[in-house]
Design a protein around this motif. Structure first.
Motif, mmCIF file in Angstrom:
data_model
loop_
_atom_site.group_PDB
_atom_site.id
_atom_site.type_symbol
_atom_site.label_atom_id
_atom_site.label_comp_id
_atom_site.label_asym_id
_atom_site.label_seq_id
_atom_site.Cartn_x
_atom_site.Cartn_y
_atom_site.Cartn_z
ATOM 1 N N LYS A 162 46.256 1.116 -18.889
ATOM 2 C CA LYS A 162 47.207 0.016 -19.056
ATOM 3 C C LYS A 162 48.423 0.450 -19.872
ATOM 4 O O LYS A 162 49.551 0.043 -19.595
ATOM 5 C CB LYS A 162 46.505 -1.171 -19.723
ATOM 6 N N LEU A 220 38.997 -7.672 -9.099
ATOM 7 C CA LEU A 220 39.820 -6.468 -9.160
ATOM 8 C C LEU A 220 38.900 -5.259 -9.211
ATOM 9 O O LEU A 220 38.308 -4.960 -10.238
ATOM 10 C CB LEU A 220 40.726 -6.491 -10.393
ATOM 11 N N SER A 258 48.316 -3.395 -9.487
ATOM 12 C CA SER A 258 48.832 -2.453 -10.488
ATOM 13 C C SER A 258 50.356 -2.392 -10.453
ATOM 14 O O SER A 258 51.010 -2.283 -11.498
ATOM 15 C CB SER A 258 48.257 -1.053 -10.234
ATOM 16 N N GLU A 296 37.570 2.932 -10.227
ATOM 17 C CA GLU A 296 38.461 3.257 -11.346
ATOM 18 C C GLU A 296 38.762 4.753 -11.381
ATOM 19 O O GLU A 296 39.893 5.162 -11.659
ATOM 20 C CB GLU A 296 37.854 2.816 -12.676
ATOM 21 N N GLU A 333 45.996 -10.582 -15.784
ATOM 22 C CA GLU A 333 44.757 -9.891 -15.433
ATOM 23 C C GLU A 333 43.642 -10.885 -15.133
ATOM 24 O O GLU A 333 42.893 -10.736 -14.159
ATOM 25 C CB GLU A 333 44.302 -8.995 -16.584
ATOM 26 N N TRP A 335 39.881 -1.946 -11.645
ATOM 27 C CA TRP A 335 40.799 -2.167 -12.763
ATOM 28 C C TRP A 335 39.979 -2.277 -14.038
ATOM 29 O O TRP A 335 39.049 -3.060 -14.116
ATOM 30 C CB TRP A 335 41.616 -3.443 -12.536
ATOM 31 N N THR A 389 43.804 -3.800 -5.510
ATOM 32 C CA THR A 389 43.972 -3.468 -6.918
ATOM 33 C C THR A 389 45.210 -2.601 -7.129
ATOM 34 O O THR A 389 45.919 -2.737 -8.132
ATOM 35 C CB THR A 389 42.726 -2.735 -7.447
#
Length: 296
Positions: free
Chosen positions: A203, A287, A259, A185, A279, A290, A255
């Motif tokens: 997001k 994922l 996105s 992330e 999702e 994410w 991922t």
């Protein structure tokens, strides 16, 4: 106190070392008596300190705990060489090994403690695993310690990543129990927002991110991962690299592709429920990186 189990090859390390010393003629009766006397004294002190309110009468259990603690400390100090271990034991090694073992257990209990432990800074379950009950077929204390050490190092790495790449005090720690996802992330966010620290707004900001074609390659992701890890101390960087799976970069690329689809869907003013279903469907496959938090 019974220090030597019936099957010397399956017992705690302290018992195995003593048996080796007797078999090889390296340990006299006098030396064995001195070692046992020190172990008994350690057991009395251990029982007095930790069992006085709960089970002071269970001196035998305290002795089993001491044998396990001394065993892992002795394994560490002697580097699992029995000749070295014997020399240590003949030089007040029982006390030194206990202190070393207790220090080792204290370190790996740092993230295991949930509430107050009878043993202060040492996790009760871990100590039960390290202990050496006489009815146990095989002592697995060192194996359990190694498992606890691995988990401790992983948790320490996660905390370091959070401190280095995340805005502090924003996230629920339960969201970050996986080392790979925590690093992924951070790398993903840095790609999108030019190296900025991670905030819980990915997001929401996805519709404003201008995705670049050069981002969608394994070489680029590997480069970005290396850049991020280079900001950490060398020892920690090496520990994290050892824990990463061989598919880390390819999973992060997947991922990244997700996105792009998520951005396109959000740009169509899809409802939060539809985005969540999208999702969830992708998340079943996995994922990496994410975020799982939901920003209202």
């Amino acid at each position: 106190m019974q220090l030597v189990l019936r099957d010397e090859n399956q017992g705690p390390y302290l018992s195995r070392v003593l048996a080796y010393g007797r078999t090889e003629g390296l340990l006299s009766n006098e030396q064995l008596g001195q070692i046992k006397a020190k172990a008994i004294l350690m057991s009395l002190k251990f029982a007095d300190k930790f069992y006085n309110k709960y089970k002071m009468h269970l001196l035998e259990e305290a002795a089993q705990d001491v044998i396990g603690i001394v065993s892992i400390g002795l394994m560490a100090l002697s580097e699992q060489n029995q000749d070295n271990a014997l020399m240590l034991l003949n030089d007040d090694g029982v006390v030194k090994s206990f202190q070393k073992g207790w220090s080792m257990l204290t370190q790996v209990s740092q993230y295991r403690l949930h509430g107050k432990s009878v043993y202060g800074d040492v996790d009760k379950i871990l100590l039960d695993q390290v202990s050496s009950p006489p009815d146990c077929d095989e002592w697995q204390g060192w194996v359990y310690y190694q498992e606890a050490l691995t988990e401790h190092n992983r948790q320490q790495s996660i905390n370091a990543l959070l401190a280095q790449f995340y805005i502090a005090g924003t996230f629920d720690p339960m969201d970050y129990i996986n080392l790979e996802s925590t690093l992924a992330e951070a790398v993903l966010y840095r790609i999108f927002f030019d190296g900025k620290k991670v905030r819980p707004d990915l997001k929401r900001r996805m519709t404003r991110v201008e995705l670049q074609p050069q981002w969608f390659s394994l070489e680029f992701i590997e480069q970005q991962t290396n850049v991020a890890l280079a900001e950490l101390p060398k020892e920690l960087e090496a520990a994290i690299r050892l824990d990463l799976g061989k598919n880390f970069n390819s999973a992060l690329l997947r991922t990244l592709n997700f996105s792009r689809s998520y951005q396109e869907l959000a740009a169509q003013n899809a409802s939060p429920e539809r985005l969540e279903r999208f999702e969830y469907k992708e998340g079943l496959i996995g994922l990496l990186g994410w975020p799982i938090y939901i920003v209202m």
